[in-house]
Design a protein around this motif. Structure first.
Motif, PDB file in Angstrom:
ATOM      1  N   GLY A  47       0.903  -1.115  -0.287  1.00  0.00           N
ATOM      2  CA  GLY A  47       0.088  -0.111  -0.070  1.00  0.00           C
ATOM      3  C   GLY A  47       0.850   1.219  -0.132  1.00  0.00           C
ATOM      4  O   GLY A  47       2.026   1.327   0.358  1.00  0.00           O
ATOM      5  N   ALA A  48       0.415   2.224  -0.209  1.00  0.00           N
ATOM      6  CA  ALA A  48       0.937   3.564  -0.388  1.00  0.00           C
ATOM      7  C   ALA A  48       1.604   4.111   1.176  1.00  0.00           C
ATOM      8  O   ALA A  48       2.354   4.886   0.855  1.00  0.00           O
ATOM      9  CB  ALA A  48      -0.023   4.757  -0.874  1.00  0.00           C
ATOM     10  N   ASP A  49       0.869   3.380   2.001  1.00  0.00           N
ATOM     11  CA  ASP A  49       1.443   3.953   3.474  1.00  0.00           C
ATOM     12  C   ASP A  49       2.520   3.194   3.883  1.00  0.00           C
ATOM     13  O   ASP A  49       2.822   3.133   5.194  1.00  0.00           O
ATOM     14  CB  ASP A  49       0.141   3.978   4.557  1.00  0.00           C
ATOM     15  N   GLU A  50       3.128   1.991   3.227  1.00  0.00           N
ATOM     16  CA  GLU A  50       4.007   1.316   3.560  1.00  0.00           C
ATOM     17  C   GLU A  50       5.510   1.480   3.033  1.00  0.00           C
ATOM     18  O   GLU A  50       5.597   1.874   1.890  1.00  0.00           O
ATOM     19  CB  GLU A  50       3.716  -0.286   3.016  1.00  0.00           C
ATOM     20  N   ARG A  51       6.359   1.710   3.769  1.00  0.00           N
ATOM     21  CA  ARG A  51       7.839   2.248   3.495  1.00  0.00           C
ATOM     22  C   ARG A  51       8.734   0.832   3.498  1.00  0.00           C
ATOM     23  O   ARG A  51       8.828   0.105   4.477  1.00  0.00           O
ATOM     24  CB  ARG A  51       8.325   3.245   4.307  1.00  0.00           C
ATOM     25  N   PRO A  52       9.746   0.957   2.456  1.00  0.00           N
ATOM     26  CA  PRO A  52      10.733  -0.301   2.834  1.00  0.00           C
ATOM     27  C   PRO A  52      11.602   0.009   3.664  1.00  0.00           C
ATOM     28  O   PRO A  52      11.919   1.059   4.006  1.00  0.00           O
ATOM     29  CB  PRO A  52      11.405  -0.549   1.273  1.00  0.00           C
ATOM     30  N   LEU A  53      12.425  -0.943   4.306  1.00  0.00           N
ATOM     31  CA  LEU A  53      13.208  -0.776   5.498  1.00  0.00           C
ATOM     32  C   LEU A  53      14.162  -2.004   5.160  1.00  0.00           C
ATOM     33  O   LEU A  53      14.071  -2.912   4.700  1.00  0.00           O
ATOM     34  CB  LEU A  53      12.612  -0.693   6.804  1.00  0.00           C
ATOM     35  N   GLY A  54      15.414  -2.066   6.024  1.00  0.00           N
ATOM     36  CA  GLY A  54      16.432  -3.019   6.019  1.00  0.00           C
ATOM     37  C   GLY A  54      16.952  -3.060   4.852  1.00  0.00           C
ATOM     38  O   GLY A  54      17.239  -2.213   4.074  1.00  0.00           O
TER      39      GLY A  54
END
Length: 89
Positions: free
Chosen positions: A2-9
């Motif tokens: 979704g638009a509110d999800e950001r990648p990390l790691g």
């Protein structure tokens, strides 16, 4: 995703430094709440709550990756060569 999800790691590092690598079997994202998704056999997308966001420093994302993602030494070396940094401690 979704638009509110950001990648990390590792996922964040790969995108931030445009690192060519094999597809990840485990990708981490910041989501609304903790959850797992398996979009394809052998592939896991893990979502962490917002308080897991490590910040915008590559070293913080590397530390997150070492804690929560699959460790791949080759990715570490490529990240270090792109950032010129090693975690010290």
């Amino acid at each position: 995703m979704g638009a509110d999800e950001r990648p990390l790691g590792y996922t964040w590092l790969i995108k931030a430094f445009n690192i060519a690598t094999v597809p990840l079997s485990h990708a981490s994202y910041i989501g609304v709440r903790a959850s797992l998704d398996t979009p394809a056999p052998g592939v896991v997308h893990e979502f962490f709550p917002p308080n897991y966001w490590p910040g915008d420093d590559p070293i913080d994302h590397l530390v997150f990756a070492l804690k929560y993602d699959d460790f791949k030494p080759g990715r570490f070396c490529r990240t270090q060569s792109r950032t010129g940094k090693f975690a010290q401690g």
